[in-house]
Structure formats: structure tokens, C-alpha cells
Scaffold this motif. Sequence first.
Motif, PDB file in Angstrom:
ATOM      1  N   GLY A   2     -17.165  34.565  73.618  1.00  0.00           N
ATOM      2  CA  GLY A   2     -16.617  33.798  72.518  1.00  0.00           C
ATOM      3  C   GLY A   2     -15.118  33.987  72.365  1.00  0.00           C
ATOM      4  O   GLY A   2     -14.471  34.708  73.123  1.00  0.00           O
ATOM      5  N   THR A   3     -14.576  33.317  71.380  1.00  0.00           N
ATOM      6  CA  THR A   3     -13.160  33.426  71.038  1.00  0.00           C
ATOM      7  C   THR A   3     -13.053  33.694  69.542  1.00  0.00           C
ATOM      8  O   THR A   3     -14.018  33.449  68.792  1.00  0.00           O
ATOM      9  CB  THR A   3     -12.420  32.116  71.360  1.00  0.00           C
ATOM     10  N   ASP A   7     -15.815  32.395  66.893  1.00  0.00           N
ATOM     11  CA  ASP A   7     -16.515  33.388  66.074  1.00  0.00           C
ATOM     12  C   ASP A   7     -16.362  33.070  64.589  1.00  0.00           C
ATOM     13  O   ASP A   7     -17.321  33.166  63.817  1.00  0.00           O
ATOM     14  CB  ASP A   7     -15.976  34.790  66.357  1.00  0.00           C
ATOM     15  N   ARG A  10     -18.437  30.009  63.579  1.00  0.00           N
ATOM     16  CA  ARG A  10     -19.856  30.350  63.551  1.00  0.00           C
ATOM     17  C   ARG A  10     -20.204  31.212  62.343  1.00  0.00           C
ATOM     18  O   ARG A  10     -21.221  30.982  61.663  1.00  0.00           O
ATOM     19  CB  ARG A  10     -20.257  31.068  64.841  1.00  0.00           C
ATOM     20  N   VAL A  11     -19.356  32.200  62.047  1.00  0.00           N
ATOM     21  CA  VAL A  11     -19.610  33.079  60.900  1.00  0.00           C
ATOM     22  C   VAL A  11     -19.607  32.280  59.607  1.00  0.00           C
ATOM     23  O   VAL A  11     -20.471  32.463  58.742  1.00  0.00           O
ATOM     24  CB  VAL A  11     -18.554  34.215  60.853  1.00  0.00           C
ATOM     25  N   GLU A  54     -17.778  27.012  69.605  1.00  0.00           N
ATOM     26  CA  GLU A  54     -18.317  28.269  69.093  1.00  0.00           C
ATOM     27  C   GLU A  54     -18.573  29.272  70.214  1.00  0.00           C
ATOM     28  O   GLU A  54     -18.457  30.481  70.009  1.00  0.00           O
ATOM     29  CB  GLU A  54     -19.607  28.013  68.320  1.00  0.00           C
ATOM     30  N   GLN A  55     -18.915  28.787  71.374  1.00  0.00           N
ATOM     31  CA  GLN A  55     -19.207  29.674  72.500  1.00  0.00           C
ATOM     32  C   GLN A  55     -17.965  30.030  73.315  1.00  0.00           C
ATOM     33  O   GLN A  55     -18.055  30.784  74.279  1.00  0.00           O
ATOM     34  CB  GLN A  55     -20.254  29.017  73.408  1.00  0.00           C
ATOM     35  N   ASN A 213     -15.068  41.647  63.387  1.00  0.00           N
ATOM     36  CA  ASN A 213     -15.669  40.431  63.932  1.00  0.00           C
ATOM     37  C   ASN A 213     -16.190  39.480  62.867  1.00  0.00           C
ATOM     38  O   ASN A 213     -16.652  38.386  63.185  1.00  0.00           O
ATOM     39  CB  ASN A 213     -16.808  40.798  64.887  1.00  0.00           C
ATOM     40  N   ARG A 214     -16.119  39.858  61.593  1.00  0.00           N
ATOM     41  CA  ARG A 214     -16.607  38.979  60.525  1.00  0.00           C
ATOM     42  C   ARG A 214     -15.562  37.955  60.103  1.00  0.00           C
ATOM     43  O   ARG A 214     -15.911  36.918  59.551  1.00  0.00           O
ATOM     44  CB  ARG A 214     -17.009  39.815  59.307  1.00  0.00           C
ATOM     45  N   HIS A 215     -14.290  38.237  60.297  1.00  0.00           N
ATOM     46  CA  HIS A 215     -13.215  37.320  59.898  1.00  0.00           C
ATOM     47  C   HIS A 215     -13.287  36.982  58.408  1.00  0.00           C
ATOM     48  O   HIS A 215     -13.082  35.839  58.013  1.00  0.00           O
ATOM     49  CB  HIS A 215     -13.267  36.028  60.712  1.00  0.00           C
TER      50      HIS A 215
END
Length: 278
Positions: A2-3, A7, A10-11, A54-55, A213-215
Motif C-alpha cells: 500500500g501507500t 491507507d 481505506r482507514v 487503496e492497494q 498507520n491509522r492516519h
Amino acid sequence: MGTPLGDFVRVKRDSIQPQALGLPDHGRRRSPGLRRVDLAARAGISVEYLTRMEQGRDRNPSVAVVNALADALSLDPAERNHLRYLAKITGGECSAHTRPAPARRDVRPGVLETLRLLEPGIALVTNRLGDILASTSAFEAVMGGSGLFDADAPNLTRYVFTDSRSRSFFADWDEVADEQAFDLWLGPGIETSEWLTAELAPVAGPEFTRRLNRHVVPQRGVLRLHHPSGCELRLLRETLDLSSDAQHLVVFLPADEATAEAVDRLRDRSRGRLRAIS
């Protein structure tokens, strides 16, 4: 793989309940939140394109697509800025030949003079990694006994995630931890990646990597400190972005009269001079 952009999208999609956007609930699903098909329809893009983004297989969305996604996700202004920023760095601004220079540790004389003029106020200069590069004597007085300045090169991010004393010193530790993790996205470069991989992540553990990784875009409300002297301090924060240096000048202001009086007492106990750590 991912990027950061993928990410974040998606979150945010996983965090939104369909009912909040006036969409029907389709019952049990394999993943929480908004379905890709619903987000794609709201943004006016194909499901296939959203999946590739998203990927991490599509790294160059247009400005129109980024704005459409921001609208479709009902992002607030801070989240919109973060989405645009992630689109820029994902799209190649941080490729090998355009990465930002390493986070500088020296503070320009003009910035040091500005900091001196802020005495006896509470202020510091920090870079994007959380290194404390210079501070007023009042900042040291307020942080006295916390353990932050025990290290030769104090770093606020490392302190928050690796020093157990930070959990009692910061009354709202979870919010502060979210802020420190999020701020590492504000200036990604090779030195940030190396620092995270080699030094911070191995000792900070899952509390850090989960937040990174949650941003989650922090709200940065009143900072509450449980000072070792026994008083509780409530501080407002004003941040001046020194973008050319990849640094920030942060000024802390008492949020109430009790805090102002407590800060005065702490300053009286520890009268010192401007400290340039770098």
C-alpha cells in the motif's frame, strides 16, 4: 504494497457507517464501514480505480479525484489537507532524487533571537522527528521532572513512546501519542524512514506502529500536564511552521489563571537562559 494515500482512504472508509451518509445498511459484511462500491459512487469514480488506489497500484490521482474523495468521505478541513498532502508525497515528490534534505538540527540565528524575545514565555523549536533543538528556560521549568531532558539529545516522540514517565506526565497520553505519530507524516524523507526503522519502531512497539498507520488527524486541544510538583497545568498551543527549515516554533499559553500562577512559581524556582540544544 500500500501507500500512505491508499491507507488513509481505506482507514477513513472503514470508519464511516453507511447510515451517517444517508446510505442503506446492507447488513453483515466482511469489513466494517463504507463499502468500496458506495464510496466510488459518491466520488464518481470506478470501483476498480478505487481498489487500485487503496492497494497502492495507482499513485497519481488527479486533483479532481482527490477533492471528490474528500467530499465523498465528508472530511473536515484538517483531514482534507492531510489527504492532499498524502497525494503529493505518494505521487512521487519523495522519489529518490526529490526527497527532502535530512532534518536539520541547527537553528537559524534569527529563530534563536525570536525564541529569546519570547522569554519568559514557554516555547521551543522542534523538527519533524520530534527533536527538541532549542527552548526557553520556562519550557524547561514546565517540563522539569518529566524525564524529557534526561537524554543528551531530547526527543519528544521517543520520550512519549519509550519512557513510562510520559504516561503519567501527560494527562491525555493517548491524544499526545496520536499527535506525535501523525506529525512524522509531515515531512517524510529517507532520514525519517531510517530513524523509524532502525531506532524508534523497535523500542516503541505496537502502540507506535498502530498509531502511525491509522492516519488519525489530531485535534490538538488543551494540553494537560500532571506536573511532578503536584499541580495540573492546562496549556494552549500556537505553532509557527518554519517550512524552509522543516522545523516548528511552538508557543504554549496558560489556558486559565491557575495554570498561569503555577507556571510563574515554576519559573521562579528555575531561572535560566535560552537553551540551544543542537
